[in-house]
Design an enzyme around this catalytic site. Structure first.
Site, mmCIF file in Angstrom:
data_model
loop_
_atom_site.group_PDB
_atom_site.id
_atom_site.type_symbol
_atom_site.label_atom_id
_atom_site.label_comp_id
_atom_site.label_asym_id
_atom_site.label_seq_id
_atom_site.Cartn_x
_atom_site.Cartn_y
_atom_site.Cartn_z
ATOM 1 N N ARG A 76 -48.216 82.924 44.950
ATOM 2 C CA ARG A 76 -49.702 84.211 45.958
ATOM 3 C C ARG A 76 -48.418 84.863 46.912
ATOM 4 O O ARG A 76 -47.574 84.684 47.290
ATOM 5 C CB ARG A 76 -50.500 83.364 47.235
ATOM 6 C CG ARG A 76 -51.754 82.603 46.613
ATOM 7 C CD ARG A 76 -52.233 81.766 47.143
ATOM 8 N NE ARG A 76 -53.257 83.025 48.012
ATOM 9 C CZ ARG A 76 -54.545 83.068 47.269
ATOM 10 N NH1 ARG A 76 -54.718 82.561 46.658
ATOM 11 N NH2 ARG A 76 -54.892 83.617 48.211
ATOM 12 N N HIS A 104 -50.083 79.649 40.887
ATOM 13 C CA HIS A 104 -50.522 81.111 41.399
ATOM 14 C C HIS A 104 -49.576 81.227 42.259
ATOM 15 O O HIS A 104 -49.203 80.190 42.968
ATOM 16 C CB HIS A 104 -51.328 80.806 41.735
ATOM 17 C CG HIS A 104 -52.663 81.929 42.942
ATOM 18 N ND1 HIS A 104 -53.779 82.317 42.797
ATOM 19 C CD2 HIS A 104 -51.633 83.354 42.872
ATOM 20 C CE1 HIS A 104 -53.866 83.818 43.367
ATOM 21 N NE2 HIS A 104 -52.799 84.121 43.680
ATOM 22 N N GLU A 107 -50.163 82.745 37.585
ATOM 23 C CA GLU A 107 -50.640 83.910 38.197
ATOM 24 C C GLU A 107 -50.773 84.358 39.200
ATOM 25 O O GLU A 107 -49.349 84.280 40.148
ATOM 26 C CB GLU A 107 -51.842 83.205 38.902
ATOM 27 C CG GLU A 107 -53.430 82.052 37.405
ATOM 28 C CD GLU A 107 -53.994 81.506 38.536
ATOM 29 O OE1 GLU A 107 -54.392 81.494 40.050
ATOM 30 O OE2 GLU A 107 -54.537 80.472 37.479
ATOM 31 N N ARG A 136 -48.012 80.459 50.016
ATOM 32 C CA ARG A 136 -48.419 79.430 50.583
ATOM 33 C C ARG A 136 -48.042 77.998 49.843
ATOM 34 O O ARG A 136 -48.464 76.560 50.766
ATOM 35 C CB ARG A 136 -49.921 79.798 50.614
ATOM 36 C CG ARG A 136 -50.974 79.891 49.928
ATOM 37 C CD ARG A 136 -52.478 79.673 50.394
ATOM 38 N NE ARG A 136 -52.480 80.670 50.804
ATOM 39 C CZ ARG A 136 -54.109 80.969 51.346
ATOM 40 N NH1 ARG A 136 -55.209 80.284 50.669
ATOM 41 N NH2 ARG A 136 -54.431 82.929 51.382
ATOM 42 N N HIS A 161 -61.958 78.575 37.117
ATOM 43 C CA HIS A 161 -62.035 78.459 38.423
ATOM 44 C C HIS A 161 -63.437 77.106 38.541
ATOM 45 O O HIS A 161 -64.760 77.778 38.260
ATOM 46 C CB HIS A 161 -62.860 79.522 39.242
ATOM 47 C CG HIS A 161 -61.956 80.167 40.448
ATOM 48 N ND1 HIS A 161 -63.009 79.247 41.186
ATOM 49 C CD2 HIS A 161 -60.880 80.620 41.247
ATOM 50 C CE1 HIS A 161 -62.852 79.270 42.727
ATOM 51 N NE2 HIS A 161 -61.457 80.556 42.190
ATOM 52 N N HIS A 165 -51.984 72.712 43.718
ATOM 53 C CA HIS A 165 -52.495 71.739 44.810
ATOM 54 C C HIS A 165 -51.432 71.064 44.900
ATOM 55 O O HIS A 165 -51.439 70.487 46.002
ATOM 56 C CB HIS A 165 -53.708 71.362 45.138
ATOM 57 C CG HIS A 165 -54.253 73.099 44.818
ATOM 58 N ND1 HIS A 165 -54.443 73.635 46.215
ATOM 59 C CD2 HIS A 165 -55.735 73.781 43.912
ATOM 60 C CE1 HIS A 165 -55.474 74.356 46.029
ATOM 61 N NE2 HIS A 165 -56.138 74.440 44.848
ATOM 62 N N GLU A 213 -59.442 85.934 31.281
ATOM 63 C CA GLU A 213 -60.217 84.823 31.460
ATOM 64 C C GLU A 213 -61.486 85.250 32.722
ATOM 65 O O GLU A 213 -61.836 85.444 33.901
ATOM 66 C CB GLU A 213 -59.111 83.645 33.064
ATOM 67 C CG GLU A 213 -59.499 82.697 33.486
ATOM 68 C CD GLU A 213 -58.485 81.951 34.588
ATOM 69 O OE1 GLU A 213 -57.544 82.258 34.015
ATOM 70 O OE2 GLU A 213 -59.148 81.296 34.998
ATOM 71 N N ASN A 231 -53.400 73.804 36.265
ATOM 72 C CA ASN A 231 -52.816 74.235 37.502
ATOM 73 C C ASN A 231 -52.605 73.483 38.435
ATOM 74 O O ASN A 231 -53.920 72.396 38.604
ATOM 75 C CB ASN A 231 -54.272 75.389 37.870
ATOM 76 C CG ASN A 231 -53.449 76.045 39.329
ATOM 77 O OD1 ASN A 231 -53.202 75.180 40.106
ATOM 78 N ND2 ASN A 231 -54.571 77.365 39.642
ATOM 79 N N THR A 285 -58.579 82.138 44.896
ATOM 80 C CA THR A 285 -59.395 83.244 44.220
ATOM 81 C C THR A 285 -61.042 83.869 44.525
ATOM 82 O O THR A 285 -61.676 82.460 43.878
ATOM 83 C CB THR A 285 -58.794 83.802 43.171
ATOM 84 O OG1 THR A 285 -57.317 82.465 43.221
ATOM 85 C CG2 THR A 285 -58.738 84.733 42.433
#
Ligand code: PXP
Length: 398
Positions: free
Chosen positions: A202, A200, A227, A206, A348, A167, A308, A164, A258
């Protein structure tokens, strides 16, 4: 063939069991065409195995079997030591619903194969090859149907790693610049061995933006996993971009990340509709859910192909006892999900310290990991950070 049996920290087995074990091991030697060798089998308690696992493999948890072959190249009659944790084996047999003796025997065969040079932690095919040999020995020597079923379901390739890159975009958005670019990160992650890239998108945009998703979709050679929350506009966007997979997640505007699995209780019909619509565009759908039977049964009703399992509760557990109970919960849920016919993923909060035990759960086919990899990349570079995580995942399968 000589087999020496020792005990440490536990009671001896009855003489009849010892005799049976020796007979079955002799059969295994014959099948493997090994002559005039000596093997030592030591049965220990959880404390002893924990200490050995920590001391020799730097793994701070009890395991079921450890093997200590004599050094390669020494053509000695002594092949080495196999150490088996009897309490751990009993716990596992109970957890998996297996008869103890045949399970113990399969662990003995596992250790013996290690002594003969098999190593499921090296390379991509060796876990499969080693397991094939174990199954073969059990089929011929002690064909217990449940243990064979259990071993056969572990006949898998190592789990995959989907990275992922959200970030990287978080850092970019901290200054509203155009760097660092998650698109570059996706390419580097692939070079490090990522099997897929996760983003993801969102609702508040963001970190990841539409532009990132589109470009990553264009550029990567593995698969894109998008996602997103269940939202009409996002579904429209996904159908246009056509990622390999969409993972549906719950989303609260004020959350940092999440927070939990999707609550399906009153949403089965809504989720089912979204799954159907995405599937119609050739997109596979995964549901991010808590590792519970109830959640899995509801997930089944939605028609999603993948689940998941949320590993956050395991990752966040501070006490050892809690961590182990969350691990057991994940193991049970993974098995239950597989039996329901799902492809099982997990993710996660997973990091370089806690990935080992979850990566050993055979039913989990893929891990989705972001924050810890991007954090490590600051120090070692993204390609290296991905490579290190992938190695841990490969190594954990035993
Ligand atoms: N899986 C899902 C469904 C997520 O929402 C996230 C966080 O974006 C992850 C996996 C990755 O979590 P982490 O960044 O803690 O590795």
């Amino acid at each position: 063939m000589k087999i020496y049996i020792n005990y440490q920290g536990i009671n001896k087995f009855p003489a009849e069991i010892e005799r049976q074990l020796k007979k079955h091991l002799q059969n295994a030697f014959k099948l493997l065409n090994i002559k005039k060798k000596i093997v030592s089998l030591t049965f220990v308690g959880n404390e002893e195995i924990l200490e050995l696992n920590q001391r020799y493999l730097s793994r701070p948890y009890p395991t079921n079997v450890l093997a200590f072959p004599v050094e390669e190249g020494q053509n000695m009659p002594f092949l080495g030591d196999v150490v088996i944790a009897v309490e751990k084996a009993e716990e596992e047999a109970c957890l998996y619903g297996l008869n103890f003796y045949p399970y113990l025997l399969s662990l003995c065969f596992h250790g013996l194969l290690h002594l003969l040079g098999h190593d499921h932690e090296k390379g991509v095919y060796s876990p499969w090859l080693m397991l094939r040999n174990e199954i073969n020995l059990m089929e011929k020597i002690y064909p217990d149907p449940e243990v064979l079923k259990f071993l056969r379901r572990r006949e898998y390739m190592p789990a995959k790693l989907a990275v992922n890159v959200d970030h990287v975009a978080t850092v970019r958005e901290a200054r509203k610049t155009y760097y660092p670019d998650p698109v570059h990160a996706a390419v580097l992650a692939e070079l490090g061995g990522a099997d897929g890239i996760v983003v993801h998108l969102r609702l508040d945009r963001r970190h990841i933006k539409e532009r990132d998703v589109r470009l990553i979709r264009e550029i990567i050679k593995t698969k894109l996993i998008l996602e997103m929350a269940i939202d009409k506009d996002l579904i429209k966007f996904a159908k246009e971009v056509k990622p390999y997979q969409v993972t549906l997640v719950p989303e609260r505007p004020e959350e940092i990340t999440t927070e939990g699995g999707i609550e399906l209780e009153d949403r089965v019909e809504e989720v089912k509709k979204a799954v159907k619509e995405l599937n119609k565009s050739g997109i596979k759908v995964s549901l991010f859910i808590n590792p519970d039977e109830k959640a899995l049964e509801l997930a089944k009703k939605t028609g999603a192909q993948i689940v998941e399992l949320h590993t956050g509760m395991y990752a966040d557990a501070e006490e050892e006892e809690k961590r182990l109970s969350e691990l057991t919960r994940l193991e049970n849920a993974a098995r239950f999900a597989k039996d329901l016919g799902f492809i099982v993923h997990a993710g996660h909060g997973l990091n370089y310290e806690n990935i080992g035990p979850v990566a050993a759960i055979p039913e989990i086919e893929e891990f989705s990991i972001g924050h810890s990899i991007v954090s490590r990349a600051i120090f070692v570079g993204l390609k290296e950070a991905v490579k290190e995580m992938k190695e841990l995942i490969l190594r954990a399968r035993s």
